[in-house]
Design a protein around this motif. Structure first.
Motif: not given
Length: 663
Positions: A549-567, A622-632
């Motif tokens: 596999s290329d990665h696994g996954h975790v259950e995570a809780r939302g902390l908000g979304q940045p608004s960084e535009g095109l940067t 506070n949204e519950t998501v199952v996702t990936h990208g981090g270093p756990t």
């Protein structure tokens, strides 16, 4: 040994060092980590074009940013401009172990050599036979006399199979020759028990079932079993039972009348209505809590792999949709998770980059996989190879998939390694590294897409002398279409198959990880059987299948979304990629519970990755998501499973259920 090796590389003295290392002395992770701490960057490329590219990437080198160019050959075979500028070092394994037979020591893996370096030196110079016995004793803790006792051999094999690297054949042959002289092992398939953890586990479980069947008179399985382990009278074997349970080698069997068995046997049996999972979860929690009492920041990868395996098994139990853990165990898992995440991140910062340069003979990062497959092919161990990528499959997922496939396909043999995915663990980065055999720094132009993978796969195998039509890249969608004709082509020699179904299930699990594992149980009975059919077809046509596999996954809780535009270059829920450090730090100021990752010798130097700490996500608060990208642990560590087919069938002799005693 480490101090002696490091003495060749004093810090802040030589801008460029050329090291001839034919024995792989510099592949030990302790040495690699120490060199990284001294500021050294290593380049080890046998291909002259790749070598030149890596060297130019590393410029400018200096006494503050020194470079080591490693070669297995002679230094005068390196490019002349490097040879002229560099400080020359030649490393030879026999100089570090002068009293041991060099060919035998050379057969050890880096982890095994490290264990040897911790042993007392021999009192005199040893020949080959004496060296073999010395290594068996001090590297593998094999006491010839003790191993003639079946209970001792079972306990030793249980410990041996928890190690990550197999015993070199020169040592295995000597050990097996000694064991075959023991009358007690006349009917044992010793070769298989030593070579395969699966074979050993199956043997112990069948022997335990045969004993329980004999004692209770209950027919537990139709197939007869040769009963050679004397659980009834061997007290040492009885004493070994808790350790076999704890390691997972032995699982409890269900019987109608467990009270017919002696007290020592009770931990390995269940009443008909008893669920063993809470008991197993308690064992795993205990194992993991004990591991946290040891210093993990400087632990070797081998030690972390044992932790990861236990955590993966516990994770599958934790999110079982049909039999959830008790609330007390769930809370204990939550506390343990936070401590493990913090400890693993500390370790990862120190060891991730050094392990990235240790490609062979054992892979450590997923971008080592094509090189590992090619190495096995060059050794003549296989000819036709297939890399099957189940995108998004975590190690915890494999703890459910693997046993199901073993039960359905007893003629399949599985050999498992654990690998580190790429940081960040998003598909565009990690899967591209897996397919191409390259560091992300080497495909910086396509860091945000997987469209280049077919060409990257073909380019890698072109370096191994295969034409493009012999190494196809195929995307599977088995719920819609049959595999393409390239899978069946007689010309195919190196096949890459990618399947996104599990990753799709990850992102569709809106109710959390329990939702995902409910889908995985369905996958096992439906889509997974189609994957099995593809594997079976490949094995029948002579392929060796490498599943990963290329990665696994975790259950995570939302902390908000940045608004960084095109940067921002890449937006993910667990990782965001920036090509401007200031843009990344600006976002981090608004989201201080994040990690900024960069310049790890694997990513491009002008890339910064922002990842939420722990199990948080860039998602609605506070949204519950199952996702990936981090270093756990769950995202970073994935299995590499080599699947082959064997025609050998274990010979058995019948053990019938005995008549039940009336009294």
């Amino acid at each position: 040994m480490q101090a002696a090796v490091l003495a060749h590389f004093p810090p802040h003295i030589h801008p460029l060092t050329l090291a001839s290392d034919p024995d792989g002395v510099l592949t030990d992770e302790e040495v690699l980590t120490a060199l990284a701490e001294r500021g050294f960057k290593l380049v080890n490329e046998s291909d002259p074009i790749h070598l030149r590219h890596r060297v130019e990437q590393a410029r400018p080198w200096s006494t503050e940013r020194p470079l080591i160019v490693v070669t297995a050959g002679l230094l005068d075979q390196l490019p002349y401009d490097l040879w002229q500028q560099g400080h020359h070092v030649t490393l030879a394994l026999h100089t570090f172990f002068p009293d041991l037979a060099y060919p035998v020591v050379r057969a050890l893996t880096p982890a095994q050599r490290w264990r040897l370096s911790q042993a007392p030196p021999p009192p005199r110079r040893l020949g080959q036979r004496a060296t073999v016995e010395f290594l068996l004793c001090y590297v593998f803790a094999a006491d010839f006399d003790a191993l003639w006792q079946p209970a001792q051999l079972i306990a030793w094999l249980d410990q041996y199979h928890q190690q990550t690297d197999p015993m070199p054949s020169v040592l295995a042959d000597s050990l097996l020759a000694h064991l075959r002289k023991a009358p007690a092992y006349a009917d044992w398939l010793l070769d298989e028990l030593l070579a395969s953890r699966d074979a050993f586990t199956t043997f112990v479980r069948e022997q335990w079932r045969a004993y329980v069947q004999q004692q209770t008179g209950e027919l537990l399985k139709e197939e007869p079993v040769r009963y050679v382990l004397d659980f009834e009278t061997d007290h040492a074997l009885q004493d070994a039972l808790p350790c076999l349970m704890r390691s997972g080698t032995l699982e409890p069997v269900s019987v109608d009348q467990p009270d017919r068995l002696p007290n020592w046997a009770r931990p390995a049996v269940l009443a008909p209505d008893e669920d063993h999972r809470p008991r197993r979860a308690a064992e795993l929690l205990e194992i993991l809590l004990e591991s946290l009492d040891t210093p993990l920041a400087d632990a070797r990868w081998e030690q972390w792999q044992a932790i990861v395996r236990a955590w993966a098994e516990l994770t599958a139990l934790r999110y079982d949709p049909d039999n959830p853990l008790s609330s007390a165990q769930q809370k204990e898992c939550q506390r343990l998770q936070s401590r493990l995440d913090a400890a693993f991140l500390t370790w990862l910062r120190q060891r991730y980059a050094p392990l990235g340069s240790q490609r062979l003979p054992t892979p450590h990062h997923i971008h080592h996989v094509p090189h590992y497959i090619a190495y096995q092919r060059r050794q003549g161990w296989t000819d036709r190879v297939a890399l099957l990528i189940l995108d998004g499959m975590a190690l915890a997922d494999w703890t459910l998939i693997g046993p199901a496939w073993r039960a359905r396909h007893p003629d399949w043999r599985f050999e498992k390694h654990l690998l580190l995915a790429q940081v960040p663990t998003i598909t565009a980065v990690s899967r591209q590294a897996l397919v191409s055999g390259l560091r992300p720094a080497d495909f910086a132009a396509t860091l945000d897409t997987n469209r280049a993978e077919p060409g990257q796969w073909a380019a890698f195998w072109a370096g191994e002398g295969l034409p493009a039509d012999a190494c196809p890249h195929v995307r599977l969608a088995l719920d819609r279409d049959e595999p393409s004709s390239e899978v069946d082509s007689a010309r195919t020699r190196a096949l890459c198959l990618t399947d996104n179904k599990i990753d799709d299930m990850v992102h569709d699990a809106t109710l959390g990880s329990t939702d995902f594992y409910a889908s995985l149980h369905v996958w096992l009975e439906e889509y997974g059987r189609r994957v099995e059919k593809v594997i079976a077809g490949l094995l029948a046509r002579g392929f060796t299948v490498y599943l990963t596999s290329d990665h696994g996954h975790v259950e995570a809780r939302g902390l908000g979304q940045p608004s960084e535009g095109l940067t921002v270059d890449t937006r993910g829920k667990r990782a965001r990629i920036y090509s401007d450090r200031r843009a990344a730090t600006n976002v981090q100021e608004g989201f201080p519970q994040t990690i900024l990752w960069s310049q790890d010798s694997l990513l491009p130097d002008d890339v910064w990755v922002l990842m939420p700490q722990g199990r948080s996500a860039f998602a609605t608060f506070n949204e519950t998501v199952v996702t990936h990208g981090g270093p756990t642990l769950d995202e970073m560590v994935v299995p590499l499973v080599t699947i082959t087919q064997t025609s050998e069938v274990c010979q058995t002799s019948e053990v019938s259920p005995r008549e039940q005693d009336d009294g």
